[in-house]
Design an enzyme around this catalytic site. Structure first.
Site, PDB file in Angstrom:
ATOM      1  N   ASP A  65       1.931  -2.275   1.860  1.00  0.00           N
ATOM      2  CA  ASP A  65       2.312  -3.697   1.882  1.00  0.00           C
ATOM      3  C   ASP A  65       3.824  -3.899   1.865  1.00  0.00           C
ATOM      4  OD1 ASP A  65      -0.348  -4.285   1.741  1.00  0.00           O
ATOM      5  OD2 ASP A  65      -0.334  -4.859  -0.371  1.00  0.00           O
TER       6      ASP A  65
HETATM    7  P1  NAP Z   1      -0.141  -0.619  -1.282  1.00  0.00           P
HETATM    8  O1  NAP Z   1       0.232  -1.659  -0.311  1.00  0.00           O
HETATM    9  O2  NAP Z   1      -1.243  -0.909  -2.231  1.00  0.00           O
HETATM   10  O3  NAP Z   1      -0.483   0.677  -0.420  1.00  0.00           O
HETATM   11  C1  NAP Z   1      -0.699   1.892  -1.026  1.00  0.00           C
HETATM   12  C2  NAP Z   1      -1.229   2.846   0.015  1.00  0.00           C
HETATM   13  O4  NAP Z   1      -1.324   4.108  -0.606  1.00  0.00           O
HETATM   14  C3  NAP Z   1      -2.598   2.490   0.517  1.00  0.00           C
HETATM   15  O5  NAP Z   1      -2.545   1.883   1.789  1.00  0.00           O
HETATM   16  C4  NAP Z   1      -3.349   3.837   0.535  1.00  0.00           C
HETATM   17  O6  NAP Z   1      -3.744   4.109   1.857  1.00  0.00           O
HETATM   18  C5  NAP Z   1      -2.306   4.823   0.085  1.00  0.00           C
HETATM   19  N1  NAP Z   1      -2.834   5.834  -0.839  1.00  0.00           N
HETATM   20  C6  NAP Z   1      -3.659   5.673  -1.888  1.00  0.00           C
HETATM   21  N2  NAP Z   1      -3.927   6.847  -2.472  1.00  0.00           N
HETATM   22  C7  NAP Z   1      -3.262   7.776  -1.756  1.00  0.00           C
HETATM   23  C8  NAP Z   1      -3.143   9.191  -1.869  1.00  0.00           C
HETATM   24  N3  NAP Z   1      -3.777   9.896  -2.817  1.00  0.00           N
HETATM   25  N4  NAP Z   1      -2.370   9.827  -0.966  1.00  0.00           N
HETATM   26  C9  NAP Z   1      -1.730   9.156   0.022  1.00  0.00           C
HETATM   27  N5  NAP Z   1      -1.814   7.807   0.167  1.00  0.00           N
HETATM   28  C10 NAP Z   1      -2.567   7.143  -0.722  1.00  0.00           C
HETATM   29  O7  NAP Z   1       1.092  -0.129  -2.169  1.00  0.00           O
HETATM   30  P2  NAP Z   1       2.634  -0.530  -2.111  1.00  0.00           P
HETATM   31  O8  NAP Z   1       3.158  -0.456  -0.722  1.00  0.00           O
HETATM   32  O9  NAP Z   1       3.266   0.276  -3.193  1.00  0.00           O
HETATM   33  O10 NAP Z   1       2.627  -2.045  -2.500  1.00  0.00           O
HETATM   34  C11 NAP Z   1       2.270  -2.485  -3.784  1.00  0.00           C
HETATM   35  C12 NAP Z   1       1.272  -3.612  -3.712  1.00  0.00           C
HETATM   36  O11 NAP Z   1       0.752  -3.835  -5.019  1.00  0.00           O
HETATM   37  C13 NAP Z   1       1.891  -4.903  -3.240  1.00  0.00           C
HETATM   38  O12 NAP Z   1       0.969  -5.646  -2.485  1.00  0.00           O
HETATM   39  C14 NAP Z   1       2.193  -5.597  -4.552  1.00  0.00           C
HETATM   40  O13 NAP Z   1       2.258  -6.993  -4.406  1.00  0.00           O
HETATM   41  C15 NAP Z   1       1.007  -5.180  -5.397  1.00  0.00           C
HETATM   42  N6  NAP Z   1       1.258  -5.239  -6.866  1.00  0.00           N
HETATM   43  C16 NAP Z   1       2.371  -4.680  -7.397  1.00  0.00           C
HETATM   44  C17 NAP Z   1       2.626  -4.803  -8.758  1.00  0.00           C
HETATM   45  C18 NAP Z   1       3.875  -4.235  -9.385  1.00  0.00           C
HETATM   46  O14 NAP Z   1       4.288  -4.681 -10.450  1.00  0.00           O
HETATM   47  N7  NAP Z   1       4.494  -3.239  -8.796  1.00  0.00           N
HETATM   48  C19 NAP Z   1       1.699  -5.446  -9.573  1.00  0.00           C
HETATM   49  C20 NAP Z   1       0.535  -5.949  -9.015  1.00  0.00           C
HETATM   50  C21 NAP Z   1       0.333  -5.832  -7.634  1.00  0.00           C
HETATM   51  P3  NAP Z   1      -4.992   5.094   2.127  1.00  0.00           P
HETATM   52  O15 NAP Z   1      -6.147   4.519   1.380  1.00  0.00           O
HETATM   53  O16 NAP Z   1      -5.145   5.079   3.599  1.00  0.00           O
HETATM   54  O17 NAP Z   1      -4.586   6.437   1.613  1.00  0.00           O
END
Ligand code: NAP
Length: 460
Positions: free
Chosen positions: A385
Site C-alpha cells: 500500500d
Molecule cells: P501492506 O500494504 O499490508 O502490504 C504488505 C505486503 O507484504 C502484502 O501485500 C503481502 O503480499 C506481503 N507479505 C506478507 N507476508 C510476506 C512474507 N512472509 N514475505 C514476503 N511478503 C509478504 O503493507 P505496507 O506496505 O507496509 O503498508 C502498511 C499498511 O498497513 C497500510 O495500508 C497502512 O495504512 C496499514 N496500517 C499501518 C499501521 C501503522 O501504524 N504502521 C497501522 C494500521 C494499519 P503477499 O501476500 O503477496 O506476500
C-alpha cells in the site's frame, strides 16, 4: 499535605517525562527517551511513597514484586511483531488501575463529594472502564484469541452512542446525588459495554490506531484522577499521555488517509475485498533472485523500501546483510521509511534497529522521495500500500490522498512478496504491471537469502 521537596521531585519527574517524549520522537535519541521515562517514573513513585504516610507498605512491596515477576519476562520475551498486543495489555492494566482507584475514592468519600469532585471522578471511572474493556478486546483480536474481523451489525453506532449516552445520564445523576451508591455499578457496566461494542466493530489490522486512541483515553482518565487526588504529577503525566496518544492517533489516521471520526464510529477495519476484475487479464513479469543480482551489479544507487511483509518474514537481518554487501561493492544504499509501513507506528525503525542498520541509512518519506528519480533500483521488501500510485491518481480508491513512497520514479523496481495479492487496504497495485518492474515471488526472508547468495557469487 505534600511537602516542598516532594513538589520539587515531582517537577523533576515531569521534566523527565517531557524530555522522554521529545527524545522518543527522534530515532537516534529514542533509547535516551526510554531511559528518561523510566527515571521520571522512578522519581515520581519514590517521591509519592516518601510523601504520604503509607499504612501498609508490605502491600506496596507485594504489588511491586508481583508486577516485576509478571512484567519482566513479558518485556524481555515479547517478539517485535507482538508489541501492539503487549501495548494493548499495558493500557488495559493502566486504565483498570486508574478506574479502581477512582472507585475506591468514591466509596471512601461518599456522601461528602462536591459537584466538581464527583464530576471528575464519574468521568474518570467511565473512561477508565471503557478503556479497560476496549484494550482487552484489542489484545484478544491482535493475539488471535478471537477473530480479528470487525463485528458489524445494523445500528452499531446508534447502540454504542446510546449506551454511552446512558452512562453519561447515570453519571450526571450520581453527580447530583452522590449518595445513590447503586448507580455506580450500573455506570461501570455501561462503560464496559461501550468499550466492548466500540472495539469489537473494528478490524484487527486497524487496532494500532485504536490502541493510540485508547492510550489517549487512559491518559485523560489518569489526569482526571490527579485532580481528585490533588496529585500534580498524575495530572501532568496523564495530560502528556492523553495528548500524545491523541496526536499519534491523528497522525496515523492522516498517514493512512482515514478520518479520525471514521476510526471511532465509521466502518473502520472493513478490509476491502480485492476486486478480482482488477487483476484479470493483467500480467506481471516474474524474475528470480539471480536476475535481480545481475541488475544490482550495475546499480550505483539503491533504495530499499521495507513493509509489513518484512516483519512477517523476519527478513530484517538478511536485508541488512544484503545492504552491507551492496555497499561493499560500491553502491549507495538507503532505506525508505514510510510512517505507516507495517502495522504499528515506527514498526520499520524498530525492525531495522534490531538488525543494527545504521540510523544514517534510514530516510523518512519526505526526505527520500526527491531521491527516487536518481535511484537505479528500488527494492520493495514486503511492502505494498505504501507504494501504491492509486493514492495519487485514482480518486475513487480508498488509498486516494494517502502519502506514498515515490517508488515508481526509480529506474528499476523490484517487488519481493509471495503473490500478486493486495496489502492491508485490499487494493490492487498498478506498479506490479509496469515494464520496469521485476516481481520476485516468495517469502521475503527466503528470497533475500537467495539474493545474498547470488550477489556474493557475482562479487567472487
Ligand atoms: P501492506 O500494504 O499490508 O502490504 C504488505 C505486503 O507484504 C502484502 O501485500 C503481502 O503480499 C506481503 N507479505 C506478507 N507476508 C510476506 C512474507 N512472509 N514475505 C514476503 N511478503 C509478504 O503493507 P505496507 O506496505 O507496509 O503498508 C502498511 C499498511 O498497513 C497500510 O495500508 C497502512 O495504512 C496499514 N496500517 C499501518 C499501521 C501503522 O501504524 N504502521 C497501522 C494500521 C494499519 P503477499 O501476500 O503477496 O506476500
Amino acid at each position: 499535605m505534600i511537602s516542598i521537596p516532594v513538589e520539587y521531585l515531582y517537577i523533576l519527574s515531569i521534566a523527565f517525562f517531557v524530555l522522554s517524549l521529545k527524545w522518543m520522537s527522534e530515532v537516534r535519541a529514542s533509547r535516551f527517551g526510554n531511559l528518561a521515562g523510566v527515571v521520571g517514573m522512578v522519581v515520581a513513585v519514590g517521591a509519592t511513597l516518601a510523601a504520604y504516610q503509607i499504612q501498609r507498605i508490605d502491600l506496596v512491596v507485594v504489588g511491586v514484586l508481583v508486577g516485576a515477576v509478571v512484567g519482566t519476562p513479558i518485556g524481555l520475551k515479547v517478539p517485535m511483531t507482538a508489541v501492539p498486543q503487549r501495548t494493548a495489555m499495558s493500557h488495559a492494566f493502566g486504565s483498570l488501575a486508574v478506574a479502581l482507584v477512582g472507585v475506591a475514592e468514591y466509596y471512601n468519600r461518599v456522601p461528602n463529594l462536591d459537584v466538581f469532585t464527583m464530576s471528575v471522578l464519574g468521568g474518570e471511572i467511565v473512561l477508565g472502564f471503557l478503556t479497560f474493556m476496549g484494550s482487552c478486546i484489542a489484545f484478544l483480536k491482535l493475539q488471535g484469541l478471537i477473530p480479528g474481523r470487525p463485528y458489524v451489525y445494523r445500528g452499531r453506532n446508534v447502540v454504542t452512542l446510546a449506551t454511552l449516552g446512558l452512562a453519561i445520564v447515570f453519571t450526571i445523576y450520581l453527580i447530583l446525588d452522590p449518595s445513590q451508591q447503586t448507580v455506580l455499578p450500573i455506570m461501570i457496566s455501561l462503560a464496559l459495554l461501550v468499550g466492548f461494542n466500540l472495539v469489537m466493530g473494528i478490524g484487527g489490522a486497524d487496532m494500532p490506531t485504536v490502541i493510540a486512541t485508547l492510550n489517549s483515553f487512559a491518559g485523560i482518565s489518569a489526569a482526571a484522577l490527579g485532580f481528585v487526588l490533588n496529585n500534580k504529577v498524575l495530572i501532568v503525566a496523564g495530560a502528556l499521555d492523553g495528548s500524545s496518544g491523541l496526536i499519534l492517533a491523528i497522525i496515523m489516521s492522516q498517514a493512512m488517509n482515514r478520518s479520525f471520526n471514521s476510526i471511532l464510529f465509521g466502518s473502520v477495519g472493513k478490509v476491502l475485498k480485492e476486486e478480482q476484475s482488477a487483476q484479470a487479464g493483467r500480467t506481471v513479469q516474474q524474475y528470480t533472485a539471480e536476475d535481480v543480482a545481475i541488475v544490482l551489479e550495475g546499480a550505483k544507487s539503491i533504495i530499499i523500501a521495507p513493509g509489513y511483509g518484512m516483519g512477517v518474514a523476519q527478513a530484517q537481518f538478511v536485508v541488512k546483510e544484503l545492504a552491507d554487501l551492496l555497499q561493499k561493492s560500491g553502491a549507495d544504499v538507503k532505506f525508505a521509511i514510510h510512517p505507516v509501513a507495517g502495522r504499528m507506528p515506527g514498526h520499520m525503525n524498530v525492525l531495522l534497529a534490531e538488525a543494527n542498520v545504521s540510523y544514517d541509512q534510514l530516510w523518512e518519506m519526505e526526505k527520500i522521495n526527491p531521491l527516487f528519480p536518481q535511484a537505479d533500483v528500488a527494492i520493495v521488501v514486503g511492502a505494498n500500500d505504501v507504494t501504491n500510485p492509486a493514492a495519487r491518481n485514482k480518486p475513487d480508491s480508498p488509498l486516494y490522498g494517502m502519502p506514498i513512497l515515490d517508488i515508481d520514479k526509480a529506474k528499476t523496481i523490484v517487488f519481493i512478496k509471495r503473490s500478486k495479492g493486495p496489502g492491508f487496504s485490499g487494493v490492487d497495485n498498478d506498479l506490479f504491471y509496469l515494464q520496469n518492474t521485476m516481481m520476485v515471488f516468495g517469502d521475503a526472508k527466503q528470497v533475500i537469502t537467495d539474493l545474498v547468495t547470488q550477489v556474493k557469487k557475482r562479487m567472487g
